[in-house]
Design a protein around this motif. Sequence first.
Motif, PDB file in Angstrom:
ATOM      1  N   MET A  91      14.692  66.789 149.365  1.00  0.00           N
ATOM      2  CA  MET A  91      15.715  67.915 149.141  1.00  0.00           C
ATOM      3  C   MET A  91      15.867  69.317 150.970  1.00  0.00           C
ATOM      4  N   ASN A  92      17.266  69.490 150.423  1.00  0.00           N
ATOM      5  CA  ASN A  92      17.116  70.412 151.618  1.00  0.00           C
ATOM      6  C   ASN A  92      17.008  71.675 151.197  1.00  0.00           C
ATOM      7  N   CYS A  93      15.552  72.197 151.796  1.00  0.00           N
ATOM      8  CA  CYS A  93      15.600  73.795 151.013  1.00  0.00           C
ATOM      9  C   CYS A  93      16.056  74.624 152.047  1.00  0.00           C
ATOM     10  N   ALA A  94      15.998  75.684 151.150  1.00  0.00           N
ATOM     11  CA  ALA A  94      17.018  76.846 151.773  1.00  0.00           C
ATOM     12  C   ALA A  94      15.960  77.954 152.415  1.00  0.00           C
ATOM     13  N   ARG A 106      18.388  66.606 142.298  1.00  0.00           N
ATOM     14  CA  ARG A 106      17.957  66.678 143.183  1.00  0.00           C
ATOM     15  C   ARG A 106      18.639  68.090 143.602  1.00  0.00           C
ATOM     16  N   HIS A 107      19.806  68.174 143.556  1.00  0.00           N
ATOM     17  CA  HIS A 107      21.092  69.338 144.460  1.00  0.00           C
ATOM     18  C   HIS A 107      20.180  70.682 143.446  1.00  0.00           C
ATOM     19  N   TYR A 132      17.560  71.726 141.728  1.00  0.00           N
ATOM     20  CA  TYR A 132      16.894  71.892 143.167  1.00  0.00           C
ATOM     21  C   TYR A 132      16.581  73.122 144.353  1.00  0.00           C
ATOM     22  N   GLU A 133      17.639  72.025 145.347  1.00  0.00           N
ATOM     23  CA  GLU A 133      18.093  73.173 146.064  1.00  0.00           C
ATOM     24  C   GLU A 133      18.861  74.050 146.319  1.00  0.00           C
ATOM     25  N   GLU A 134      19.375  74.394 144.985  1.00  0.00           N
ATOM     26  CA  GLU A 134      20.524  75.603 144.658  1.00  0.00           C
ATOM     27  C   GLU A 134      19.461  76.722 144.508  1.00  0.00           C
ATOM     28  N   THR A 158      16.389  76.927 145.719  1.00  0.00           N
ATOM     29  CA  THR A 158      15.436  77.327 146.297  1.00  0.00           C
ATOM     30  C   THR A 158      16.373  78.120 147.652  1.00  0.00           C
ATOM     31  N   LYS A 159      18.053  78.704 147.278  1.00  0.00           N
ATOM     32  CA  LYS A 159      18.375  79.462 147.538  1.00  0.00           C
ATOM     33  C   LYS A 159      17.784  80.753 147.404  1.00  0.00           C
TER      34      LYS A 159
END
Length: 434
Positions: free
Chosen positions: A212-215, A186-187, A189-191, A193-194
Amino acid sequence: MEYYFIGIKGTGMASLACMLHDLGNTVSGSDLAKHFFTEEGLRERNITILEFDPANIRDNMHVIIGNAFLEDFPEVIAARSNPTCVCARYHEFLGEFLKQYSLISIAGSHGKTTTTGLISSVMSRFDKTGWLIGDGSGHLEKDTKYFCLESDEFRRHFLAYHPEYAIITNVDIDHVDYFKDRDDYRHAYEEFTKQIHNTAVIWGDDEEARKMNCACKVMWYGEGENNDLRAVNVIQRADGMEFDAVYHGELFYHFSLPLVGHHLLLNSLAVIGIGILEGVPAETIEEGLSAFRGVKRRFVVEEHGTSTFVDDYAHHPTEVGVTIDTARMRFPDRKLVAVFKPHRASRVLFFAEEFKTQLMKADAVYLCDFTSIDDKQDGTDIDITYLQKMIPGSHVIPEDETGADILAKEEPAVYLFMSSKDIYGLAELVKKRL
């Protein structure tokens, strides 16, 4: 420019090679002598395909290295050690090359290839669009505005891309030989989104995606009430579907599509989301989705006498389940014969129970053993009997005339040949038997 591809028959590699050739470059490459479905476009363009040999590497080549080939591969060593050659991995080259276009990345554990095909069909009716799809097809011409790219999370390769928009179809863990666990997956995919300049269109009914914490900005799509874009009043039939696309609580359009399967409903909804963001008229979106005729090795159907053959790339248990479920919907009352060849022993070991559950949805199950160069690269040492012993009544068969004879005895049937590797050769032998 002279480009040389190490592993030119790879799905993305073959597509890219054809595109660079079509732009006027000199292109050649190397691979195994055996036939792969991806080489058809290369042959049509008379692109030189050599067998692997370090002597193939010449001065001043721009060498694109397939991701299946490690740094100790002889041709890779020859290219890296030649100071006149410019070397890049497949994803590294793409990351730089595609910066000149309005890039739409399609990511996710499952559905990337089909969704890339769907969005390419839509956007090419709106403005000049290029695409690179993991089924071995690609298209690019001068003055292209949009580019639709299948973007693989394998070893975090999609972090080389900087798209304007991205679709994330799901965050269902895969590549367990590399990712430590679901959090690590999952991390990644979070990367990713950056890297996205504008908006990510993400399947909002996926629990892992919601963590996810999306950027970047996000448009959630799905059927649940907490999504920005929803499919409601859904009717699915054996010959198509219809539904209302509702955006922020208001009807956007009523779609009627000749597509079958719940996965295609969700993939279409993601494409509709990109269309809304870019101002594509609803009628154009529907026309593009309706014109979609599938991609190579994704539920490709061929009738042969009293039997039906389905060729599918399914190699993860979720995908295997989707293929069998879709076959049940399209061919109710028919016998389903699953023929599965896995890729990577680590994937089978990690998902053994899930593979068992999904394969047992078929009426008969036949399994083929590992044969790929990277199947046991991480040291996982099991053979196909590990899975076969878990599935009552299943059989291991060879990919030769003997195996074809065994399968031919199941006719009349719907044969589901599922693998990311070259199982289609066995399917051809069965057709000859019938």
